[in-house]
Design a protein around this motif. Structure first.
Motif, PDB file in Angstrom:
ATOM      1  N   MET A 156      -6.235 -13.105  -4.296  1.00 46.50           N
ATOM      2  CA  MET A 156      -4.858 -13.159  -4.790  1.00 46.50           C
ATOM      3  C   MET A 156      -4.023 -12.234  -3.912  1.00 46.50           C
ATOM      4  N   ASP A 157      -2.713 -12.438  -3.925  1.00 47.83           N
ATOM      5  CA  ASP A 157      -1.799 -11.585  -3.169  1.00 47.83           C
ATOM      6  C   ASP A 157      -1.344 -10.434  -4.062  1.00 47.83           C
ATOM      7  N   PHE A 158      -2.271  -9.526  -4.321  1.00 49.14           N
ATOM      8  CA  PHE A 158      -1.986  -8.401  -5.197  1.00 49.14           C
ATOM      9  C   PHE A 158      -3.047  -7.333  -4.958  1.00 49.14           C
ATOM     10  N   TYR A 159      -2.943  -6.278  -5.716  1.00 49.56           N
ATOM     11  CA  TYR A 159      -3.845  -5.136  -5.546  1.00 49.56           C
ATOM     12  C   TYR A 159      -5.235  -5.419  -6.115  1.00 49.56           C
ATOM     13  N   TYR A 160      -6.223  -4.846  -5.472  1.00 48.83           N
ATOM     14  CA  TYR A 160      -7.632  -5.052  -5.820  1.00 48.83           C
ATOM     15  C   TYR A 160      -7.937  -6.563  -5.810  1.00 48.83           C
ATOM     16  N   PRO A 161      -7.672  -7.221  -4.658  1.00 46.78           N
ATOM     17  CA  PRO A 161      -7.775  -8.683  -4.573  1.00 46.78           C
ATOM     18  C   PRO A 161      -9.167  -9.209  -4.272  1.00 46.78           C
ATOM     19  N   ASN A 162     -10.101  -8.327  -3.926  1.00 47.81           N
ATOM     20  CA  ASN A 162     -11.461  -8.767  -3.601  1.00 47.81           C
ATOM     21  C   ASN A 162     -12.215  -9.053  -4.902  1.00 47.81           C
ATOM     22  N   TYR A 163     -12.757 -10.240  -5.018  1.00 46.50           N
ATOM     23  CA  TYR A 163     -13.452 -10.631  -6.245  1.00 46.50           C
ATOM     24  C   TYR A 163     -14.645  -9.725  -6.533  1.00 46.50           C
ATOM     25  N   GLN A 164     -15.172  -9.075  -5.505  1.00 43.41           N
ATOM     26  CA  GLN A 164     -16.303  -8.163  -5.688  1.00 43.41           C
ATOM     27  C   GLN A 164     -15.874  -6.782  -6.171  1.00 43.41           C
ATOM     28  N   ASN A 165     -14.566  -6.496  -6.145  1.00 40.46           N
ATOM     29  CA  ASN A 165     -14.083  -5.210  -6.633  1.00 40.46           C
ATOM     30  C   ASN A 165     -14.019  -5.243  -8.159  1.00 40.46           C
ATOM     31  N   TRP A 179     -10.340  -4.963 -12.008  1.00 36.97           N
ATOM     32  CA  TRP A 179      -9.815  -5.783 -13.109  1.00 36.97           C
ATOM     33  C   TRP A 179     -10.861  -6.019 -14.177  1.00 36.97           C
ATOM     34  N   ARG A 180     -12.152  -5.920 -13.826  1.00 36.54           N
ATOM     35  CA  ARG A 180     -13.211  -5.958 -14.840  1.00 36.54           C
ATOM     36  C   ARG A 180     -13.177  -4.672 -15.681  1.00 36.54           C
ATOM     37  N   ILE A 181     -12.949  -3.542 -15.017  1.00 36.57           N
ATOM     38  CA  ILE A 181     -12.840  -2.256 -15.712  1.00 36.57           C
ATOM     39  C   ILE A 181     -11.688  -2.311 -16.718  1.00 36.57           C
ATOM     40  N   MET A 182     -10.532  -2.779 -16.270  1.00 36.51           N
ATOM     41  CA  MET A 182      -9.368  -2.858 -17.166  1.00 36.51           C
ATOM     42  C   MET A 182      -9.620  -3.827 -18.319  1.00 36.51           C
ATOM     43  N   GLY A 183     -10.282  -4.940 -18.032  1.00 41.20           N
ATOM     44  CA  GLY A 183     -10.613  -5.898 -19.088  1.00 41.20           C
ATOM     45  C   GLY A 183     -11.524  -5.290 -20.140  1.00 41.20           C
ATOM     46  N   LEU A 184     -12.538  -4.555 -19.691  1.00 43.37           N
ATOM     47  CA  LEU A 184     -13.461  -3.896 -20.625  1.00 43.37           C
ATOM     48  C   LEU A 184     -12.738  -2.869 -21.500  1.00 43.37           C
ATOM     49  N   ILE A 185     -11.897  -2.049 -20.878  1.00 42.90           N
ATOM     50  CA  ILE A 185     -11.241  -0.966 -21.611  1.00 42.90           C
ATOM     51  C   ILE A 185     -10.250  -1.504 -22.643  1.00 42.90           C
ATOM     52  N   PHE A 186      -9.388  -2.393 -22.204  1.00 44.83           N
ATOM     53  CA  PHE A 186      -8.264  -2.779 -23.055  1.00 44.83           C
ATOM     54  C   PHE A 186      -8.511  -4.036 -23.889  1.00 44.83           C
ATOM     55  N   LYS A 207      -5.851   2.284  10.783  1.00 45.53           N
ATOM     56  CA  LYS A 207      -6.736   1.639  11.762  1.00 45.53           C
ATOM     57  C   LYS A 207      -8.076   1.470  11.070  1.00 45.53           C
ATOM     58  N   ARG A 208      -8.640   0.278  11.143  1.00 45.30           N
ATOM     59  CA  ARG A 208      -9.987   0.047  10.633  1.00 45.30           C
ATOM     60  C   ARG A 208     -10.954   0.353  11.779  1.00 45.30           C
ATOM     61  N   LEU A 209     -11.765   1.350  11.592  1.00 47.17           N
ATOM     62  CA  LEU A 209     -12.706   1.739  12.642  1.00 47.17           C
ATOM     63  C   LEU A 209     -13.863   0.759  12.716  1.00 47.17           C
ATOM     64  N   GLN A 210     -14.095   0.056  11.607  1.00 50.20           N
ATOM     65  CA  GLN A 210     -15.018  -1.083  11.585  1.00 50.20           C
ATOM     66  C   GLN A 210     -14.275  -2.172  10.823  1.00 50.20           C
ATOM     67  N   ASN A 211     -14.638  -3.397  11.014  1.00 46.99           N
ATOM     68  CA  ASN A 211     -13.877  -4.500  10.418  1.00 46.99           C
ATOM     69  C   ASN A 211     -14.287  -4.743   8.966  1.00 46.99           C
ATOM     70  N   ASN A 212     -14.069  -3.711   8.126  1.00 49.45           N
ATOM     71  CA  ASN A 212     -14.427  -3.865   6.717  1.00 49.45           C
ATOM     72  C   ASN A 212     -13.445  -3.076   5.853  1.00 49.45           C
ATOM     73  N   ALA A 213     -13.717  -3.024   4.575  1.00 50.33           N
ATOM     74  CA  ALA A 213     -12.813  -2.366   3.632  1.00 50.33           C
ATOM     75  C   ALA A 213     -13.241  -0.937   3.295  1.00 50.33           C
ATOM     76  N   ARG A 267     -17.754  -2.036  -5.417  1.00 57.27           N
ATOM     77  CA  ARG A 267     -19.174  -2.195  -5.762  1.00 57.27           C
ATOM     78  C   ARG A 267     -20.054  -1.285  -4.905  1.00 57.27           C
ATOM     79  N   ALA A 268     -19.517  -0.838  -3.778  1.00 55.73           N
ATOM     80  CA  ALA A 268     -20.284   0.064  -2.919  1.00 55.73           C
ATOM     81  C   ALA A 268     -20.445   1.441  -3.558  1.00 55.73           C
ATOM     82  N   TYR A 269     -19.583   1.773  -4.516  1.00 56.60           N
ATOM     83  CA  TYR A 269     -19.678   3.065  -5.205  1.00 56.60           C
ATOM     84  C   TYR A 269     -20.839   2.974  -6.193  1.00 56.60           C
ATOM     85  N   PRO A 270     -21.816   3.869  -6.094  1.00 56.53           N
ATOM     86  CA  PRO A 270     -23.066   3.731  -6.849  1.00 56.53           C
ATOM     87  C   PRO A 270     -22.974   4.152  -8.319  1.00 56.53           C
TER      88      PRO A 270
END
Length: 192
Positions: free
Chosen positions: A32-41, A44-51, A90-96, A169-172
């Motif tokens: 989506m054209d909005f914040y936290y747009p990666n489906y793997q992030n 929005w699941r966190i917000m759904g659970l809380i509220f 600058k992305r030092l590697q081509n990732n997020a 999801r990379a955050y353990p």
């Protein structure tokens, strides 16, 4: 190559909380054209659970995407503004990954705050966002521990700053544990 932030700040007029990430992922990861747009992030699941007690509340499961109108209605209702702490990177590697982001130009957070007269709280969603934001405080503001605020001044306005676990999801940390941490913040600032 220097990338400039592709989104405008999302600033509901009634916002009491400014939520700040570091910088959007590469656009090939967007759903989506909005914040936290990666489906793997997990944001929005966190917000759904809380509220709404439903991790899928903000998801469009059939299309592996998000329900943007529902997200925006929620943010408007709660008074949550969103932007990122980096305007050019600058992305030092081509990732997020934040650890491979070099902030070239920080976002003008004081300018954003001028548009949010009721904003008393800021939350950062990760270490890079926190470190970048701290450069804007006009007082010696300590880096908060996760879930415990520190207080500082921006534009002669007292702001409580919360550092939260990354929603990546990379955050353990399990989704439920992340949600628990965010829920504590929302209780402390009387959003729930």
């Amino acid at each position: 190559m220097i990338e400039t932030h592709p989104l405008q700040p999302y600033l509901p007029k009634n916002a009491k909380l400014l939520m700040l990430g570091s910088f959007p992922p590469p656009q090939n990861k967007w759903k989506m054209d909005f914040y936290y747009p990666n489906y793997q992030n997990d944001m929005w699941r966190i917000m759904g659970l809380i509220f709404f007690k439903d991790k899928n509340y903000f998801l469009d499961l059939a299309n592996k995407s998000f329900d943007l109108p529902r997200i925006q209605a929620f943010l408007n209702d709660k008074g949550i503004a969103i932007f990122d702490t980096a305007y050019q990177v600058k992305r030092l590697q081509n990732n997020a990954a934040d650890k491979f982001l070099e902030v070239v130009t920080p976002s003008d957070i004081p300018k954003i705050l001028q548009q949010l007269p009721n904003c008393q709280y800021m939350m950062t969603t990760g270490d890079k966002a926190t470190d970048t934001l701290l450069t804007h405080f006009t007082t010696d503001t300590s880096k908060p521990k996760i879930g415990c605020p520190s207080t500082g001044l921006i534009l002669n306005r007292t702001i409580q700053l919360y550092r939260m676990p990354s929603s990546s999801r990379a955050y353990p940390l399990a989704l439920e544990k992340k949600a628990q941490s965010y829920e504590e913040l929302f209780k402390q600032i009387s959003f729930i």
